[in-house]
Write an enzyme that holds these catalytic residues in place. Sequence first.
Site, PDB file in Angstrom:
ATOM      1  N   HIS A 127       0.803  -1.224   0.000  1.00 50.92           N
ATOM      2  CA  HIS A 127       0.000   0.000   0.000  1.00 50.92           C
ATOM      3  C   HIS A 127       0.843   1.284   0.000  1.00 50.92           C
ATOM      4  O   HIS A 127       0.420   2.298  -0.552  1.00 50.92           O
ATOM      5  CB  HIS A 127      -0.932  -0.003   1.211  1.00 50.92           C
ATOM      6  CG  HIS A 127      -1.953   1.072   1.161  1.00 50.92           C
ATOM      7  ND1 HIS A 127      -3.038   1.025   0.321  1.00 50.92           N
ATOM      8  CD2 HIS A 127      -2.030   2.257   1.807  1.00 50.92           C
ATOM      9  CE1 HIS A 127      -3.757   2.123   0.465  1.00 50.92           C
ATOM     10  NE2 HIS A 127      -3.161   2.889   1.361  1.00 50.92           N
ATOM     11  N   LYS A 190     -12.223   9.998  -2.873  1.00 51.53           N
ATOM     12  CA  LYS A 190     -12.635   9.488  -1.557  1.00 51.53           C
ATOM     13  C   LYS A 190     -11.924  10.249  -0.436  1.00 51.53           C
ATOM     14  O   LYS A 190     -10.748  10.584  -0.571  1.00 51.53           O
ATOM     15  CB  LYS A 190     -12.264   8.002  -1.466  1.00 51.53           C
ATOM     16  CG  LYS A 190     -12.544   7.348  -0.125  1.00 51.53           C
ATOM     17  CD  LYS A 190     -12.222   5.854  -0.137  1.00 51.53           C
ATOM     18  CE  LYS A 190     -10.831   5.561   0.354  1.00 51.53           C
ATOM     19  NZ  LYS A 190     -10.536   4.129   0.456  1.00 51.53           N
ATOM     20  N   GLY A 223     -15.025  -3.202   3.560  1.00 53.48           N
ATOM     21  CA  GLY A 223     -15.874  -3.269   2.370  1.00 53.48           C
ATOM     22  C   GLY A 223     -16.500  -1.927   2.005  1.00 53.48           C
ATOM     23  O   GLY A 223     -17.067  -1.780   0.914  1.00 53.48           O
TER      24      GLY A 223
END
Length: 294
Positions: A127, A190, A223
């Site tokens: 990441h 986001k 999720g």
Amino acid sequence: MKIIPGPASRDLGLKISDILGVSAVPVDFKRFPDGESYLRFTEEIRGEDVAIVQTTGPPQDSNFLQLLLLTDAAKDLGAKSVVAVVPYVAYGRQEKRFRPGEAISANTVFKLLSDVGVDSLITVDFHSPDLLKSSDIRFENVSAMPSLASFMRTQYNLDGAFSLAPDDGAIEFVKATSKILKGDYGWLEKTRDKVTGEVAFELKALNVKGKDAVVFDDIISSGSTMIHAVRTLREMRARRIYAACVHSLLMGDAKERILKEGALEIIGTDAVQSPVSVVSVAPLIAGILKKWYV
Ligand code: R5P
């Protein structure tokens, strides 16, 4: 070289040793009644280059400590060098101090890997790749996104499908997957609340009406991110919608919620073993090990 499949990545370790045609050294593993791990190499590893395959997905603390125990023991038993094959690196998302006083956990993880004697590290879609560059450990960070896209293309006949990144961190992923799917790509904006972890998205128009679409992300954890991306595609009238990710942690009922939102399938890899791990990262990892050692 010898492959050591750790308790968290037994199947993946065996696949890698099969591909390379080198032997795998079984590790005796059991848990003491109080939860502590017992680990024992069942064969001599003195003088060997060893690759310890141990992902550090949930339960992260336990899997990570087992990786440290195995590496330290391998060095203590005379291994010549240790490659840590850690497809999912725990704590990789806390690579900086977002709020005053926070522990920069990813830094600590790298310090510990170095302290126990990891010589080289292989990760999959890590990441925070910049962090790897600042560590003194030799590394290779391979991407499973092309493998995911190729699988989706042939399995679901997704030629021309739209690749969607659920946030700007995943743009590089969809640039790669769109070349394989031969379709357009786009991304959502986001933001995540630094205290609660809640995610919010800006409304954005995407040219997906009537098209097949795949959301590609590195991680699905709660999720929330994937659910929003799938919902956006559904609201914009995409045709068939799929979810693909490398590290499918799928906490709680994330899988059911993503499917309920409208994704036809969730496709993941065995970087972290889960019910959706259909694409293997073993060939990618074996390729790096072959380049380095075999
Ligand atoms: C974040 O930057 C990552 O790329 C993923 O989008 C995120 O970790 C997914 O987390 P969750 O499933 O909890 O939304």
